[in-house]
Scaffold this motif. Structure first.
Motif, short mmCIF file in Angstrom:
data_model
loop_
_atom_site.label_atom_id
_atom_site.label_comp_id
_atom_site.label_asym_id
_atom_site.label_seq_id
_atom_site.Cartn_x
_atom_site.Cartn_y
_atom_site.Cartn_z
N TYR A 97 -5.43 5.20 4.14
CA TYR A 97 -4.89 5.24 2.78
C TYR A 97 -5.79 6.04 1.84
O TYR A 97 -5.30 6.69 0.92
CB TYR A 97 -4.70 3.81 2.26
N THR A 98 -7.09 6.00 2.06
CA THR A 98 -7.99 6.81 1.24
C THR A 98 -7.72 8.30 1.44
O THR A 98 -7.65 9.08 0.48
CB THR A 98 -9.45 6.50 1.59
N CYS A 141 1.15 4.35 -2.80
CA CYS A 141 1.09 5.78 -2.47
C CYS A 141 2.33 6.52 -2.97
O CYS A 141 2.24 7.65 -3.45
CB CYS A 141 0.95 5.97 -0.96
N ARG A 155 -7.60 -4.61 -5.08
CA ARG A 155 -8.09 -3.47 -4.31
C ARG A 155 -7.74 -3.60 -2.83
O ARG A 155 -7.37 -2.62 -2.18
CB ARG A 155 -9.61 -3.35 -4.48
N GLU A 188 -7.98 1.37 5.83
CA GLU A 188 -8.59 1.81 4.57
C GLU A 188 -8.87 3.31 4.59
O GLU A 188 -8.62 4.02 3.60
CB GLU A 188 -9.88 1.04 4.30
N LYS A 189 -9.34 3.84 5.71
CA LYS A 189 -9.58 5.28 5.82
C LYS A 189 -8.26 6.05 5.72
O LYS A 189 -8.21 7.12 5.10
CB LYS A 189 -10.27 5.59 7.14
N PHE A 230 -5.47 -0.81 -0.52
CA PHE A 230 -5.99 -0.13 0.68
C PHE A 230 -5.60 -0.82 1.98
O PHE A 230 -6.20 -0.58 3.02
CB PHE A 230 -7.51 -0.01 0.58
N GLN A 251 -5.83 -3.90 3.12
CA GLN A 251 -6.70 -4.88 3.76
C GLN A 251 -5.98 -6.21 4.02
O GLN A 251 -6.38 -6.97 4.90
CB GLN A 251 -7.94 -5.12 2.91
N HIS A 259 -4.42 9.22 -0.33
CA HIS A 259 -4.56 9.41 -1.79
C HIS A 259 -5.15 10.79 -2.11
O HIS A 259 -4.68 11.47 -3.01
CB HIS A 259 -5.46 8.31 -2.36
N SER A 265 0.82 -1.21 0.00
CA SER A 265 0.00 0.00 0.00
C SER A 265 0.86 1.26 0.00
O SER A 265 0.54 2.24 -0.68
CB SER A 265 -0.93 0.00 1.23
N ALA A 295 -10.49 5.09 -4.84
CA ALA A 295 -11.49 5.12 -3.77
C ALA A 295 -12.90 5.31 -4.33
O ALA A 295 -13.89 4.88 -3.71
CB ALA A 295 -11.17 6.23 -2.78
#
Length: 355
Positions: A260-261, A106, A215, A257-258, A219, A221, A264, A102, A130
């Motif tokens: 990395y979102t 980025c 995906r 996930e939040k 992110f 996971q 981005h 991940s 996202a």
């Protein structure tokens, strides 16, 4: 009686002539740092393109960092166009896990947005993962081959070739995480999706493509699943040893996930966050430093000479009355005979000659 055997004629292959003509390999080949077979094919440019730069998207890994750079080659050196490092992700909210898949995504995205900003290619926004659902996940791929649409734009897309160095291009490697981030950032890097982490075995043992797995890797996971697994199995010591920094920063499995979102989105908003220009770096390096020699008047120079004479053992330098200390010393000094006065005059003459 023993029979004497003589050795037959043996031709010396590595003789003097051999070593006189021996040519050593390039230094970086001897050091096992550069694959010149691959480098030659990455940098050679057609002559009819008249020194048009041929760009390379370079990805390198260390134990604690991920390095993404765009290079072009000149006759005697390489030119770095732009660079991005995973330790810069701390400015965008990613404080832990700076070497996983991940983070590689980025870092590639960060480099791509910097290149886009440098060459003013704002028309190429790439793909915001996202906001992308699984039905349109592979819209930029035609039969598994990446295809960027640049026909409607005045400027062509920035094209570069992936340079992996000596790393193994295994399926699911972090190299392709950085590659995926770069192409989602708007760069045109020819590749296929066969090496992305999106393949798994079905019940019959055959490879099946699963874009959702890709995906999950983007992110974080896959890290979250392992964190949950350790917690469910009650392996608290293993969890603290493996994810001690996550615990210290207050990052849990449900927060990845939040995180990395948000990273981005922050990269796309300002890819140069926290960067200093070359002038600012130079100014900061020399802040508080001065290499200018202060200007001295005659009194300061004479005082310097007076101190030097005192250190040398000269005692009759008190006739220099332009300093308070010298004047006070002259008033307190006892009267001397004429011979001592003559010696003082000679010392003053020596002082004037030195000045």
């Amino acid at each position: 009686a023993t029979r004497a055997y003589t050795m037959g004629f043996v031709k010396v292959i590595k003789n003097k002539a051999y070593f006189k003509r021996f040519q050593v390999k390039f230094k970086r080949r001897r050091e096992c740092k550069t694959d010149y077979y691959a480098r030659q094919r990455l940098i050679l440019q057609d002559k009819n393109k008249y020194m048009t730069p041929k760009y390379r998207f370079v990805v390198r890994f260390t134990n604690s960092d991920i390095i993404c750079q765009v290079f072009s080659s000149d006759l005697d050196h390489d030119v770095c166009i732009a660079s991005a490092y995973s330790h810069e992700l701390k400015r965008y909210g990613v404080k832990v896990g700076l070497t996983n898949f991940s983070a590689a995504y980025c870092t590639g995205l960060l480099l791509a947005r910097r290149v886009i900003a440098k060459f003013k290619l704002d028309d190429y926004e790439g793909v915001v993962r996202a906001e992308c659902d699984m039905d349109s996940w592979d819209e930029n791929y035609l039969d598994g081959i990446f295809d960027i649409d640049d026909e409607d734009n005045e400027k062509g897309a920035f094209t570069a070739l992936l340079d992996v160095g000596l790393a193994r291009t295994t399926t699911g490697s972090r190299l392709f995480g950085a590659l995926k981030g770069a192409v989602d950032g708007g760069l045109n890097i020819p590749h296929s999706n066969k090496r992305m982490p999106r393949w798994k075995k079905d019940d019959d043992g055959e490879d099946v493509e699963d874009p959702e797995m890709e995906r999950n890797y983007i992110f974080g996971q896959h890290v979250a699943d392992y964190m949950k697994k350790l917690q469910e199995e009650g392996k608290d010591e293993d969890y603290k040893r493996q994810f001690g920094r996550y615990v210290k920063e207050g990052v849990g499995a449900d927060d990845l996930e939040k995180m990395y979102t948000a990273c981005h989105a922050a990269i796309r908003a300002d890819p140069h966050k926290g960067l200093k220009s070359k002038e600012e770096k130079t100014k900061a390096a020399y802040k508080g430093k001065s290499f200018k020699v202060p200007k001295q008047n005659r009194e300061d120079r004479a005082d310097k000479v007076r101190k030097a004479l005192l250190e040398m053992g000269k005692k009759s330098v008190s006739a220099m009355d332009w300093k308070e200390e010298a004047a006070a010393a002259e008033d307190d000094a006892p009267a001397e005979d004429a011979g001592a006065g003559a010696e003082a005059e000679e010392d003053d003459e020596d002082l004037d000659d030195m000045l």
